[in-house]
Scaffold this motif. Structure first.
Motif, PDB file in Angstrom:
ATOM      1  N   ILE A  93     -26.099 -14.932   2.801  1.00  0.00           N
ATOM      2  CA  ILE A  93     -27.510 -14.816   3.130  1.00  0.00           C
ATOM      3  C   ILE A  93     -27.893 -16.143   3.761  1.00  0.00           C
ATOM      4  N   TYR A  94     -28.407 -16.096   4.966  1.00  0.00           N
ATOM      5  CA  TYR A  94     -28.749 -17.319   5.681  1.00  0.00           C
ATOM      6  C   TYR A  94     -30.161 -17.742   5.313  1.00  0.00           C
ATOM      7  N   LEU A  95     -30.311 -19.007   4.983  1.00  0.00           N
ATOM      8  CA  LEU A  95     -31.576 -19.512   4.464  1.00  0.00           C
ATOM      9  C   LEU A  95     -32.497 -20.081   5.537  1.00  0.00           C
ATOM     10  N   ASP A  96     -32.016 -20.184   6.769  1.00  0.00           N
ATOM     11  CA  ASP A  96     -32.844 -20.699   7.844  1.00  0.00           C
ATOM     12  C   ASP A  96     -32.603 -19.892   9.113  1.00  0.00           C
ATOM     13  N   GLU A  97     -33.415 -20.148  10.116  1.00  0.00           N
ATOM     14  CA  GLU A  97     -33.349 -19.365  11.345  1.00  0.00           C
ATOM     15  C   GLU A  97     -32.074 -19.609  12.133  1.00  0.00           C
ATOM     16  N   GLY A  98     -31.513 -20.803  12.028  1.00  0.00           N
ATOM     17  CA  GLY A  98     -30.330 -21.147  12.810  1.00  0.00           C
ATOM     18  C   GLY A  98     -29.025 -20.694  12.198  1.00  0.00           C
ATOM     19  N   GLY A  99     -29.044 -20.239  10.973  1.00  0.00           N
ATOM     20  CA  GLY A  99     -27.825 -19.793  10.314  1.00  0.00           C
ATOM     21  C   GLY A  99     -26.962 -20.945   9.829  1.00  0.00           C
ATOM     22  N   VAL A 100     -27.566 -22.106   9.610  1.00  0.00           N
ATOM     23  CA  VAL A 100     -26.818 -23.281   9.171  1.00  0.00           C
ATOM     24  C   VAL A 100     -26.658 -23.277   7.656  1.00  0.00           C
ATOM     25  N   ASN A 101     -27.749 -23.148   6.937  1.00  0.00           N
ATOM     26  CA  ASN A 101     -27.702 -23.111   5.471  1.00  0.00           C
ATOM     27  C   ASN A 101     -27.464 -21.680   5.021  1.00  0.00           C
ATOM     28  N   GLN A 102     -26.488 -21.515   4.147  1.00  0.00           N
ATOM     29  CA  GLN A 102     -26.164 -20.168   3.694  1.00  0.00           C
ATOM     30  C   GLN A 102     -25.907 -20.151   2.196  1.00  0.00           C
ATOM     31  N   GLU A 103     -26.030 -18.982   1.646  1.00  0.00           N
ATOM     32  CA  GLU A 103     -25.823 -18.751   0.227  1.00  0.00           C
ATOM     33  C   GLU A 103     -24.993 -17.484   0.099  1.00  0.00           C
ATOM     34  N   SER A 104     -24.074 -17.468  -0.845  1.00  0.00           N
ATOM     35  CA  SER A 104     -23.257 -16.269  -1.040  1.00  0.00           C
ATOM     36  C   SER A 104     -24.103 -15.144  -1.612  1.00  0.00           C
ATOM     37  N   ALA A 105     -23.899 -13.959  -1.103  1.00  0.00           N
ATOM     38  CA  ALA A 105     -24.610 -12.786  -1.621  1.00  0.00           C
ATOM     39  C   ALA A 105     -23.977 -12.384  -2.945  1.00  0.00           C
ATOM     40  N   ASN A 106     -24.808 -12.148  -3.943  1.00  0.00           N
ATOM     41  CA  ASN A 106     -24.329 -11.761  -5.263  1.00  0.00           C
ATOM     42  C   ASN A 106     -23.989 -10.269  -5.248  1.00  0.00           C
ATOM     43  N   GLN A 107     -22.712  -9.945  -5.336  1.00  0.00           N
ATOM     44  CA  GLN A 107     -22.281  -8.546  -5.251  1.00  0.00           C
ATOM     45  C   GLN A 107     -22.712  -7.735  -6.471  1.00  0.00           C
ATOM     46  N   PHE A 108     -22.784  -8.382  -7.641  1.00  0.00           N
ATOM     47  CA  PHE A 108     -23.223  -7.664  -8.833  1.00  0.00           C
ATOM     48  C   PHE A 108     -24.670  -7.200  -8.676  1.00  0.00           C
ATOM     49  N   LEU A 109     -25.539  -8.096  -8.190  1.00  0.00           N
ATOM     50  CA  LEU A 109     -26.934  -7.703  -7.967  1.00  0.00           C
ATOM     51  C   LEU A 109     -27.053  -6.637  -6.887  1.00  0.00           C
ATOM     52  N   ARG A 110     -26.175  -6.707  -5.911  1.00  0.00           N
ATOM     53  CA  ARG A 110     -26.191  -5.701  -4.845  1.00  0.00           C
ATOM     54  C   ARG A 110     -25.857  -4.319  -5.404  1.00  0.00           C
ATOM     55  N   PHE A 111     -24.795  -4.233  -6.208  1.00  0.00           N
ATOM     56  CA  PHE A 111     -24.434  -2.940  -6.804  1.00  0.00           C
ATOM     57  C   PHE A 111     -25.478  -2.484  -7.818  1.00  0.00           C
ATOM     58  N   LEU A 112     -26.082  -3.431  -8.530  1.00  0.00           N
ATOM     59  CA  LEU A 112     -27.150  -3.083  -9.455  1.00  0.00           C
ATOM     60  C   LEU A 112     -28.361  -2.523  -8.708  1.00  0.00           C
ATOM     61  N   ALA A 113     -28.655  -3.086  -7.536  1.00  0.00           N
ATOM     62  CA  ALA A 113     -29.765  -2.579  -6.722  1.00  0.00           C
ATOM     63  C   ALA A 113     -29.463  -1.179  -6.194  1.00  0.00           C
ATOM     64  N   ILE A 114     -28.222  -0.948  -5.789  1.00  0.00           N
ATOM     65  CA  ILE A 114     -27.843   0.390  -5.320  1.00  0.00           C
ATOM     66  C   ILE A 114     -27.951   1.397  -6.460  1.00  0.00           C
ATOM     67  N   PHE A 115     -27.493   1.020  -7.650  1.00  0.00           N
ATOM     68  CA  PHE A 115     -27.599   1.896  -8.819  1.00  0.00           C
ATOM     69  C   PHE A 115     -29.065   2.143  -9.169  1.00  0.00           C
ATOM     70  N   SER A 116     -29.898   1.093  -9.072  1.00  0.00           N
ATOM     71  CA  SER A 116     -31.329   1.252  -9.350  1.00  0.00           C
ATOM     72  C   SER A 116     -31.976   2.214  -8.367  1.00  0.00           C
ATOM     73  N   GLY A 117     -31.582   2.133  -7.097  1.00  0.00           N
ATOM     74  CA  GLY A 117     -32.122   3.047  -6.097  1.00  0.00           C
ATOM     75  C   GLY A 117     -31.742   4.491  -6.381  1.00  0.00           C
ATOM     76  N   ILE A 118     -30.493   4.701  -6.778  1.00  0.00           N
ATOM     77  CA  ILE A 118     -30.051   6.059  -7.113  1.00  0.00           C
ATOM     78  C   ILE A 118     -30.797   6.571  -8.336  1.00  0.00           C
ATOM     79  N   LEU A 119     -30.975   5.704  -9.332  1.00  0.00           N
ATOM     80  CA  LEU A 119     -31.703   6.087 -10.543  1.00  0.00           C
ATOM     81  C   LEU A 119     -33.165   6.406 -10.229  1.00  0.00           C
ATOM     82  N   LEU A 120     -33.779   5.641  -9.339  1.00  0.00           N
ATOM     83  CA  LEU A 120     -35.166   5.921  -8.947  1.00  0.00           C
ATOM     84  C   LEU A 120     -35.294   7.254  -8.223  1.00  0.00           C
ATOM     85  N   VAL A 121     -34.338   7.568  -7.371  1.00  0.00           N
ATOM     86  CA  VAL A 121     -34.370   8.859  -6.680  1.00  0.00           C
ATOM     87  C   VAL A 121     -34.257   9.997  -7.688  1.00  0.00           C
TER      88      VAL A 121
END
Length: 138
Positions: A93-121
């Motif tokens: 995940i890029y923290l600025d417009e130029g793509g210089v500062n970056q942070e690793s995307a948390n895969q656990f939160l990503r899968f938890l968000a996908i599961f939450s979306g399915i549960l909400l549906v």
């Protein structure tokens, strides 16, 4: 299980938690990532409505009336958010417009968000079918 489903407070809390996880991840990917915040600024905040609107679902699952159009809109909106989170493939995940500062995307939160979306549906679909059953009985 039926008594648990009939408790409006627990159902609203579950929808709030799932919605918060889903919106948090989709906003990290598509609102705070890189220059995407400029879209929100240049559209005078209209772009923020896409991230705030899913919280309307908290009120629709706790009501005894069945707003079918609102539930259908919530299902479409949650499916869009879930698709957005699932389709993000960059490991950073890029923290600025130029793509210089970056942070690793948390895969656990990503899968938890996908599961939450399915549960909400599923929750919105159950609420929608609950309203249809009551309409047939009238």
């Amino acid at each position: 299980m039926k008594k648990l489903w009939e408790n409006n407070i627990l159902r609203s809390i579950l929808v709030f938690i799932c919605t918060t996880v889903l919106v948090y991840e989709s906003s990290r990917f598509y609102l705070l990532n890189g220059g995407m915040l400029w879209i929100a600024i240049f559209t005078f905040g209209v772009y923020f409505l896409f991230f705030v609107a899913p919280y309307i679902g908290i009120f629709t699952v706790s009501k005894q009336i069945y707003p079918k159009k609102t539930l259908v809109c919530m299902i479409i909106l949650v499916v869009l958010h879930t698709f957005m989170v699932a389709s993000y493939t960059d490991p950073y995940i890029y923290l600025d417009e130029g793509g210089v500062n970056q942070e690793s995307a948390n895969q656990f939160l990503r899968f938890l968000a996908i599961f939450s979306g399915i549960l909400l549906v599923v929750i919105y679909g159950l609420k929608l079918s609950e309203g249809r059953r009551d309409d047939v009985g009238r």
